[in-house]
Enzyme design. Structure first.
Site, PDB file in Angstrom:
ATOM      1  N   GLU A 231      16.650 -74.607 -44.260  1.00 35.29           N
ATOM      2  CA  GLU A 231      15.335 -75.282 -44.550  1.00 35.29           C
ATOM      3  C   GLU A 231      14.137 -75.153 -43.448  1.00 35.29           C
ATOM      4  OE1 GLU A 231      12.539 -77.438 -44.894  1.00 35.29           O
ATOM      5  OE2 GLU A 231      13.571 -79.194 -44.185  1.00 35.29           O
ATOM      6  N   CYS A 265       7.616 -80.595 -42.266  1.00 38.17           N
ATOM      7  CA  CYS A 265       7.561 -79.340 -43.266  1.00 38.17           C
ATOM      8  C   CYS A 265       6.917 -79.579 -44.439  1.00 38.17           C
ATOM      9  CB  CYS A 265       9.039 -78.681 -43.269  1.00 38.17           C
ATOM     10  SG  CYS A 265      10.139 -79.998 -43.711  1.00 38.17           S
TER      11      CYS A 265
HETATM   12  P1  NDP Z   1      12.903 -74.432 -33.556  1.00 34.67           P
HETATM   13  O1  NDP Z   1      13.124 -73.851 -34.952  1.00 34.67           O
HETATM   14  O2  NDP Z   1      12.701 -73.716 -32.335  1.00 34.67           O
HETATM   15  O3  NDP Z   1      13.891 -75.803 -33.326  1.00 34.67           O
HETATM   16  C1  NDP Z   1      14.647 -76.281 -34.343  1.00 34.67           C
HETATM   17  C2  NDP Z   1      16.017 -76.092 -34.031  1.00 34.67           C
HETATM   18  O4  NDP Z   1      16.515 -74.901 -33.945  1.00 34.67           O
HETATM   19  C3  NDP Z   1      16.364 -76.832 -32.806  1.00 34.67           C
HETATM   20  O5  NDP Z   1      17.689 -77.388 -32.708  1.00 34.67           O
HETATM   21  C4  NDP Z   1      16.414 -75.534 -31.771  1.00 34.67           C
HETATM   22  O6  NDP Z   1      17.176 -75.761 -30.665  1.00 34.67           O
HETATM   23  C5  NDP Z   1      17.062 -74.547 -32.701  1.00 34.67           C
HETATM   24  N1  NDP Z   1      16.664 -73.135 -32.306  1.00 34.67           N
HETATM   25  C6  NDP Z   1      15.679 -72.667 -31.752  1.00 34.67           C
HETATM   26  N2  NDP Z   1      15.644 -71.214 -31.579  1.00 34.67           N
HETATM   27  C7  NDP Z   1      16.800 -70.810 -32.150  1.00 34.67           C
HETATM   28  C8  NDP Z   1      17.234 -69.624 -32.224  1.00 34.67           C
HETATM   29  N3  NDP Z   1      16.831 -68.547 -32.034  1.00 34.67           N
HETATM   30  N4  NDP Z   1      18.582 -69.677 -32.976  1.00 34.67           N
HETATM   31  C9  NDP Z   1      19.221 -70.688 -33.504  1.00 34.67           C
HETATM   32  N5  NDP Z   1      18.561 -72.183 -33.192  1.00 34.67           N
HETATM   33  C10 NDP Z   1      17.610 -72.157 -32.705  1.00 34.67           C
HETATM   34  O7  NDP Z   1      11.519 -75.327 -33.981  1.00 34.67           O
HETATM   35  P2  NDP Z   1      10.617 -75.967 -32.923  1.00 34.67           P
HETATM   36  O8  NDP Z   1      10.864 -77.285 -32.507  1.00 34.67           O
HETATM   37  O9  NDP Z   1      10.250 -74.828 -31.796  1.00 34.67           O
HETATM   38  O10 NDP Z   1       8.979 -75.940 -33.627  1.00 34.67           O
HETATM   39  C11 NDP Z   1       8.418 -74.561 -33.880  1.00 34.67           C
HETATM   40  C12 NDP Z   1       8.061 -74.448 -35.398  1.00 34.67           C
HETATM   41  O11 NDP Z   1       9.234 -74.851 -36.283  1.00 34.67           O
HETATM   42  C13 NDP Z   1       7.017 -75.426 -35.793  1.00 34.67           C
HETATM   43  O12 NDP Z   1       5.621 -75.151 -35.493  1.00 34.67           O
HETATM   44  C14 NDP Z   1       7.308 -75.519 -37.525  1.00 34.67           C
HETATM   45  O13 NDP Z   1       6.671 -74.337 -37.823  1.00 34.67           O
HETATM   46  C15 NDP Z   1       8.779 -75.318 -37.621  1.00 34.67           C
HETATM   47  N6  NDP Z   1       9.484 -76.591 -37.895  1.00 34.67           N
HETATM   48  C16 NDP Z   1      10.155 -76.937 -38.927  1.00 34.67           C
HETATM   49  C17 NDP Z   1      10.578 -77.805 -39.163  1.00 34.67           C
HETATM   50  C18 NDP Z   1      11.049 -78.491 -40.393  1.00 34.67           C
HETATM   51  O14 NDP Z   1      11.182 -79.662 -40.569  1.00 34.67           O
HETATM   52  N7  NDP Z   1      11.197 -77.479 -41.540  1.00 34.67           N
HETATM   53  C19 NDP Z   1      11.021 -78.871 -38.135  1.00 34.67           C
HETATM   54  C20 NDP Z   1      10.661 -78.406 -36.863  1.00 34.67           C
HETATM   55  C21 NDP Z   1       9.761 -77.229 -36.555  1.00 34.67           C
HETATM   56  P3  NDP Z   1      16.194 -76.192 -29.185  1.00 34.67           P
HETATM   57  O15 NDP Z   1      15.439 -77.260 -29.246  1.00 34.67           O
HETATM   58  O16 NDP Z   1      17.309 -75.813 -28.099  1.00 34.67           O
HETATM   59  O17 NDP Z   1      15.476 -74.827 -28.949  1.00 34.67           O
END
Ligand code: NDP
Length: 457
Positions: A231, A265
């Site tokens: 998602e 999102c």
């Molecule tokens: P991320 O995708 O970086 O973080 C979401 C989760 O994924 C966290 O648990 C994070 O861990 C983990 N993660 C980060 N990088 C990786 C990777 N390479 N492989 C596996 N897991 C990973 O989101 P951000 O918080 O940085 O937000 C950035 C963008 O993500 C936003 O601008 C938005 O576009 C999108 N987003 C979308 C959401 C939604 O509800 N669909 C929610 C949040 C963000 P850790 O925190 O340790 O990096």
């Protein structure tokens, strides 16, 4: 990124955690596998009882956990309380409907020359959930409730900026009386995910977050041949046609864009307004955005709090500056708020063109991009040109327009005359780069189940 609680309303670091050592992680993986060996044999009614217990725990802890979420990621206290209530509701919903969803599905035995033929839904094992900070309780719960109802075991890798909420999630299920280790939180950085995902004791993964994180998890899981649900982001269109109730549409537009301080999102992010009503709608929308109260998220009068992280605020600022440099007009906001913490003023932009970075990306903050269009065809065409396809809104009283919107909009959710939101009763998920698979309802539960065909001669 450090695993830490940093209050976004002040910028103050409140608590820092060391990531799990290799040995501690190994211990948790072993515990998860042991837990599943017996948990998979529990009855659906037993599991439903534990889910009800978890809902009761949430009710009892509601005020404390709401404050914790507000402290860790800045959502308003009122919205944090609503999130807790929504989680309790989802747990109860799965407790009530889950057992029936798990009943064997009888098939036409005669047609397949059997005495009996049916499909039985069985859990698949330990599921890794990688979750974001924006709805720190709900995102995890909408995975956990169906997964635990199904008889799966959960491992949660939550976002690094919400470690206390992550630990609390583990506590909920312990306090509710679930068997030991059926839901564990892993305090690990994203660099350790590959190790967990490739471990033979982990059967599948679900991720809610950014597209790059989704790509990484999907490619590792693909290589390891494990199923995933993704998602990812959204840049939902919100289309306003001449027959719409304009004041109501403008009011909902403000909430749809600024809910959760603009970090959802399924927030409406691009507003397509028919030329015949563009002037009136824009005036109403701008007035209502300008009237929002921005401030301390703990204050009950606050409607918009800070962004969750400093880098998130920097990203929003950069998108707006880039658009302005390339000719966009700022009707409201367009600046940081002059106070400590990571506040950004609710903003309305017009004059958006494809050269601007925000045109094809997702702005994760309170910035609305307004387009004037000459027809529903044009609105849908621009809306569908975006790589994401999560939710979509139409405001119209015209039956033909509704039919066209539902048929042609490239999204996983199509809402007419109301805000896109998630309900346990409705499937949730996107198309294109917003991901794949569905959460919630029986579809969400069956993503991580073995639909085993049984033939008895
Ligand atoms: P991320 O995708 O970086 O973080 C979401 C989760 O994924 C966290 O648990 C994070 O861990 C983990 N993660 C980060 N990088 C990786 C990777 N390479 N492989 C596996 N897991 C990973 O989101 P951000 O918080 O940085 O937000 C950035 C963008 O993500 C936003 O601008 C938005 O576009 C999108 N987003 C979308 C959401 C939604 O509800 N669909 C929610 C949040 C963000 P850790 O925190 O340790 O990096």
């Amino acid at each position: 990124m450090a695993i830490a609680t940093v209050n976004p309303a002040t910028g103050e670091t409140l608590k820092t955690y060391e990531p799990l050592t290799d040995e501690a992680l190994e211990d948790k993986l072993a515990r998860a596998a042991t837990a599943w060996a017996s948990y998979r044999r529990t009855s659906a009614e037993q599991r439903a009882g534990w889910l009800r217990g978890a809902a009761d725990v949430l009710d009892a802890d509601a005020d404390t956990v709401a404050e914790l979420m507000t402290t860790e990621m800045g959502k308003t206290l009122a919205s944090a309380k609503a999130e807790v209530a929504k989680c309790a509701k989802a747990l109860r919903w799965y407790a009530e409907h889950g057992p029936a969803m798990l009943e064997p599905e009888r098939k036409d035995a005669e047609a397949v020359k059997a005495n009996e033929a049916y499909v039985v839904y069985q859990p698949i094992g330990v599921v890794l959930a990688i979750m974001p900070w924006n709805f720190p309780l709900w995102q995890a719960m909408r995975f956990a409730a169906p997964a635990l109802m199904a008889g799966n075991v959960g491992l949660l890798k939550h976002a690094s900026n919400v470690p206390q909420t992550a630990l609390y999630l583990e506590e909920i299920f312990r306090k509710a009386g679930f068997p030991e280790d059926v839901f564990q939180t892993l305090l690990i950085g994203s660099g350790t995910i590959e190790r967990v995902l490739r471990d033979d004791r982990v059967a599948a993964a679900t991720l809610t977050g950014s597209a790059p994180a989704g790509q990484s998890v999907a490619s590792i899981a693909g290589d390891a041949l494990k199923p995933t649900v993704l998602e990812l982001g959204g840049s939902d269109p919100f289309i306003v046609m001449p027959s719409a109730h304009l004041d109501k549409a403008a009011e909902v537009a403000v909430t749809a864009r600024n809910q959760n301080n603009g970090q959802s999102c399924i927030a409406a992010k691009r507003f397509f307004v028919h030329r015949d009503v563009a002037e009136e709608f824009t005036r109403l929308f701008a007035e209502k955005i300008a009237a929002l109260t921005v401030g301390d998220p703990m204050d009950p009068d606050t409607q918009v709090g800070p962004l969750a992280t400093e880098s998130g605020r920097d990203d929003v600022e950069r998108y707006v500056q880039d658009a302005v440099d390339k000719g966009a007009t700022v009707l409201v906001g367009g600046t940081r708020v002059d106070r400590p913490g990571w506040f950004y003023a609710p903003t309305l932009l017009t004059g958006i063109t494809p050269e601007m970075d925000l045109y094809f990306e997702e702005v994760f903050g309170p910035v609305a991009a307004l387009f004037t269009v000459d027809s529903l065809d044009e609105a849908i065409e621009i809306a569908n040109s975006h790589p994401y396809g999560l939710g979509a809104n139409l405001w119209s009283e015209d039956e033909d327009e509704r039919t066209q919107f539902i048929r042609d909009i490239a999204s996983g959710l199509a809402f007419v005359n109301g805000m896109v939101t998630s309900y346990p009763e409705l499937p949730f998920g996107g198309v294109k780069q917003s991901g794949y698979g569905r959460e919630l309802t029986e579809l969400g539960m069956r993503e991580f189940m073995n639909a085993k065909t049984v033939w008895i001669g």
